[in-house]
Design a protein around this motif. Sequence first.
Motif, PDB file in Angstrom:
ATOM      1  N   ALA A  58      -1.473  -5.208   1.546  1.00  0.00           N
ATOM      2  CA  ALA A  58      -1.984  -4.292   0.526  1.00  0.00           C
ATOM      3  C   ALA A  58      -2.992  -3.309   1.115  1.00  0.00           C
ATOM      4  O   ALA A  58      -2.983  -2.114   0.780  1.00  0.00           O
ATOM      5  CB  ALA A  58      -2.634  -5.093  -0.607  1.00  0.00           C
ATOM      6  N   MET A  59      -3.864  -3.791   2.004  1.00  0.00           N
ATOM      7  CA  MET A  59      -4.837  -2.903   2.633  1.00  0.00           C
ATOM      8  C   MET A  59      -4.144  -1.832   3.475  1.00  0.00           C
ATOM      9  O   MET A  59      -4.560  -0.669   3.494  1.00  0.00           O
ATOM     10  CB  MET A  59      -5.806  -3.708   3.507  1.00  0.00           C
ATOM     11  N   SER A  60      -3.074  -2.223   4.160  1.00  0.00           N
ATOM     12  CA  SER A  60      -2.316  -1.266   4.962  1.00  0.00           C
ATOM     13  C   SER A  60      -1.674  -0.200   4.073  1.00  0.00           C
ATOM     14  O   SER A  60      -1.732   0.994   4.365  1.00  0.00           O
ATOM     15  CB  SER A  60      -1.236  -1.998   5.764  1.00  0.00           C
ATOM     16  N   TYR A 101       0.245  -3.990  -6.362  1.00  0.00           N
ATOM     17  CA  TYR A 101       1.084  -5.167  -6.595  1.00  0.00           C
ATOM     18  C   TYR A 101       0.642  -6.331  -5.706  1.00  0.00           C
ATOM     19  O   TYR A 101       0.458  -7.463  -6.174  1.00  0.00           O
ATOM     20  CB  TYR A 101       2.549  -4.810  -6.328  1.00  0.00           C
ATOM     21  N   TRP A 102       0.454  -6.065  -4.412  1.00  0.00           N
ATOM     22  CA  TRP A 102       0.076  -7.127  -3.481  1.00  0.00           C
ATOM     23  C   TRP A 102      -1.372  -7.585  -3.692  1.00  0.00           C
ATOM     24  O   TRP A 102      -1.682  -8.772  -3.552  1.00  0.00           O
ATOM     25  CB  TRP A 102       0.289  -6.671  -2.040  1.00  0.00           C
ATOM     26  N   PHE A 103      -2.267  -6.647  -4.046  1.00  0.00           N
ATOM     27  CA  PHE A 103      -3.640  -7.050  -4.362  1.00  0.00           C
ATOM     28  C   PHE A 103      -3.653  -8.008  -5.561  1.00  0.00           C
ATOM     29  O   PHE A 103      -4.391  -8.995  -5.570  1.00  0.00           O
ATOM     30  CB  PHE A 103      -4.504  -5.831  -4.688  1.00  0.00           C
ATOM     31  N   ALA A 112     -11.865 -10.976  -1.574  1.00  0.00           N
ATOM     32  CA  ALA A 112     -11.775  -9.565  -1.180  1.00  0.00           C
ATOM     33  C   ALA A 112     -10.620  -8.884  -1.899  1.00  0.00           C
ATOM     34  O   ALA A 112     -10.722  -7.714  -2.297  1.00  0.00           O
ATOM     35  CB  ALA A 112     -11.595  -9.453   0.337  1.00  0.00           C
ATOM     36  N   ALA A 113      -9.515  -9.617  -2.076  1.00  0.00           N
ATOM     37  CA  ALA A 113      -8.372  -9.069  -2.810  1.00  0.00           C
ATOM     38  C   ALA A 113      -8.708  -8.896  -4.287  1.00  0.00           C
ATOM     39  O   ALA A 113      -8.240  -7.955  -4.939  1.00  0.00           O
ATOM     40  CB  ALA A 113      -7.158  -9.974  -2.647  1.00  0.00           C
ATOM     41  N   LEU A 114      -9.523  -9.803  -4.837  1.00  0.00           N
ATOM     42  CA  LEU A 114      -9.973  -9.682  -6.228  1.00  0.00           C
ATOM     43  C   LEU A 114     -10.731  -8.375  -6.419  1.00  0.00           C
ATOM     44  O   LEU A 114     -10.517  -7.647  -7.402  1.00  0.00           O
ATOM     45  CB  LEU A 114     -10.865 -10.870  -6.566  1.00  0.00           C
ATOM     46  N   TYR A 115     -11.608  -8.078  -5.465  1.00  0.00           N
ATOM     47  CA  TYR A 115     -12.355  -6.803  -5.517  1.00  0.00           C
ATOM     48  C   TYR A 115     -11.401  -5.617  -5.453  1.00  0.00           C
ATOM     49  O   TYR A 115     -11.492  -4.685  -6.266  1.00  0.00           O
ATOM     50  CB  TYR A 115     -13.352  -6.747  -4.356  1.00  0.00           C
ATOM     51  N   GLU A 116     -10.456  -5.640  -4.513  1.00  0.00           N
ATOM     52  CA  GLU A 116      -9.536  -4.518  -4.356  1.00  0.00           C
ATOM     53  C   GLU A 116      -8.615  -4.375  -5.572  1.00  0.00           C
ATOM     54  O   GLU A 116      -8.256  -3.258  -5.953  1.00  0.00           O
ATOM     55  CB  GLU A 116      -8.692  -4.703  -3.089  1.00  0.00           C
ATOM     56  N   HIS A 117      -8.236  -5.503  -6.178  1.00  0.00           N
ATOM     57  CA  HIS A 117      -7.431  -5.443  -7.401  1.00  0.00           C
ATOM     58  C   HIS A 117      -8.217  -4.749  -8.509  1.00  0.00           C
ATOM     59  O   HIS A 117      -7.686  -3.922  -9.261  1.00  0.00           O
ATOM     60  CB  HIS A 117      -7.037  -6.864  -7.812  1.00  0.00           C
ATOM     61  N   GLY A 118      -9.515  -5.079  -8.607  1.00  0.00           N
ATOM     62  CA  GLY A 118     -10.365  -4.402  -9.581  1.00  0.00           C
ATOM     63  C   GLY A 118     -10.456  -2.906  -9.330  1.00  0.00           C
ATOM     64  O   GLY A 118     -10.385  -2.100 -10.266  1.00  0.00           O
ATOM     65  N   VAL A 119     -10.584  -2.532  -8.053  1.00  0.00           N
ATOM     66  CA  VAL A 119     -10.647  -1.103  -7.698  1.00  0.00           C
ATOM     67  C   VAL A 119      -9.327  -0.408  -8.055  1.00  0.00           C
ATOM     68  O   VAL A 119      -9.327   0.733  -8.542  1.00  0.00           O
ATOM     69  CB  VAL A 119     -10.959  -0.932  -6.198  1.00  0.00           C
ATOM     70  N   SER A 120      -8.201  -1.088  -7.830  1.00  0.00           N
ATOM     71  CA  SER A 120      -6.891  -0.528  -8.167  1.00  0.00           C
ATOM     72  C   SER A 120      -6.801  -0.211  -9.655  1.00  0.00           C
ATOM     73  O   SER A 120      -6.326   0.862 -10.050  1.00  0.00           O
ATOM     74  CB  SER A 120      -5.774  -1.507  -7.790  1.00  0.00           C
ATOM     75  N   LEU A 121      -7.262  -1.140 -10.488  1.00  0.00           N
ATOM     76  CA  LEU A 121      -7.249  -0.914 -11.933  1.00  0.00           C
ATOM     77  C   LEU A 121      -8.244   0.171 -12.329  1.00  0.00           C
ATOM     78  O   LEU A 121      -7.958   1.009 -13.188  1.00  0.00           O
ATOM     79  CB  LEU A 121      -7.584  -2.218 -12.660  1.00  0.00           C
ATOM     80  N   LEU A 122      -9.408   0.162 -11.692  1.00  0.00           N
ATOM     81  CA  LEU A 122     -10.463   1.128 -12.001  1.00  0.00           C
ATOM     82  C   LEU A 122      -9.997   2.562 -11.773  1.00  0.00           C
ATOM     83  O   LEU A 122     -10.229   3.458 -12.592  1.00  0.00           O
ATOM     84  CB  LEU A 122     -11.695   0.837 -11.141  1.00  0.00           C
TER      85      LEU A 122
END
Length: 389
Positions: A58-60, A101-103, A112-122
């Motif tokens: 997901a980061m990539s 999707y992967w986050f 760390a993925a939880l944070y990035e998932h939140g950023v994706s929704l934000l």
Amino acid sequence: MAEKSIKHIVGLVAQLYPSLQHSSVPAYQFVPFDSVVGRDLCYRAMMHNDHHAQYLVAMSLKAQALMAQDQTSTQAVAPDETHKLQMNQGEVPRLFAQAAYWFALAAPFEHAALYEHGVSLLHGYADTAKKGDSVPKGQYKKEGELLIAQAAKHGIVEAQALLGYFYLVGSEAFSADVEQAKLLLTQAAEADNVEAMSNLGVLFYESGEYHDAYMWMSKAAESGYPQAQYHLALLLVEGLSLSVADNTDVQLEKSQIWMQEAASQGQLDAMLHCATTILHHEHATKAELEQAECYLHDVIKYGHNVTAMIELSVALADGMLGRIDVVQSAYLLQQAKLHGNDIQRQVVAPLRQSLLMQIDSVIGNYKVTALQPSEDELAALQQAKYMLR
């Protein structure tokens, strides 16, 4: 660039380690990230349900999406550049949606993925992944902020910094709370998060605690954060009345240095400030003028800044950069009129009229003047006239 440089960075760390840590270098192995490693990572993410691999994939994808977004959001500076900026606009949301999707898959297992998932929704990165949903977009933002808050509780520094910012300015899920903002931003700043340092400086400045504001803004600036460098430059000028430093001349000199440092790192406000300062300095050197033009190009290209369009247009029309380019000048005024607000359009109107008069004067009198333009130059003048009208 990261793939090419990381091996050198590891080598530098290994070289410095004994003198800084006073012990021998720990055993390590460097494995370059090539296509084989990439395929293995994707395989583990998909077939083995490896949550850390899912996070890395997901980061990539997010990194690719951000680079593609930078390319698609640029503004042409000259009329012949517009075709160069065309690319598949659908590529950006596709990459963001895949990253989201992967986050989301890794979020329950990786903080760390939880944070990035939140950023994706934000930021709406996940919207395209939920096309069938009837959930309002604002609800995604609120859900994203709450996930970021969860990640902050788990000690994710970036999440603490962002949650502190939410409390500093107020957000969808969190009302402004200066004390909560101070607590979270301090935690993140003490963990060396430069954005938190910078925002903590802003918090102290707005609270009238100028000494602490200067201290945290300086730390962020010295850590290489361009936004803090720009704000520190402004703070030093204002500090003439805040008694941040004793010597007025020293403060002004420091302010200029930080402004130039921020501009050299691509901070758009600093670039515009430095460029206009150079253009309005009657003894500016050729090298300085070239730098000013580069700065204005980048501010227009990446910031869509109307003030920069006007500044560069005037400079090109008046020959301030050592040449006159009426076509680019006209194009920039056209773009400034298109993107500007009512006040900016009022500034553009007389400039367009003045440039039109200059062009008409050259075209109408070219047979009787000593400097007769060539056919190519006349064609360029006609093109500029067409754009202005």
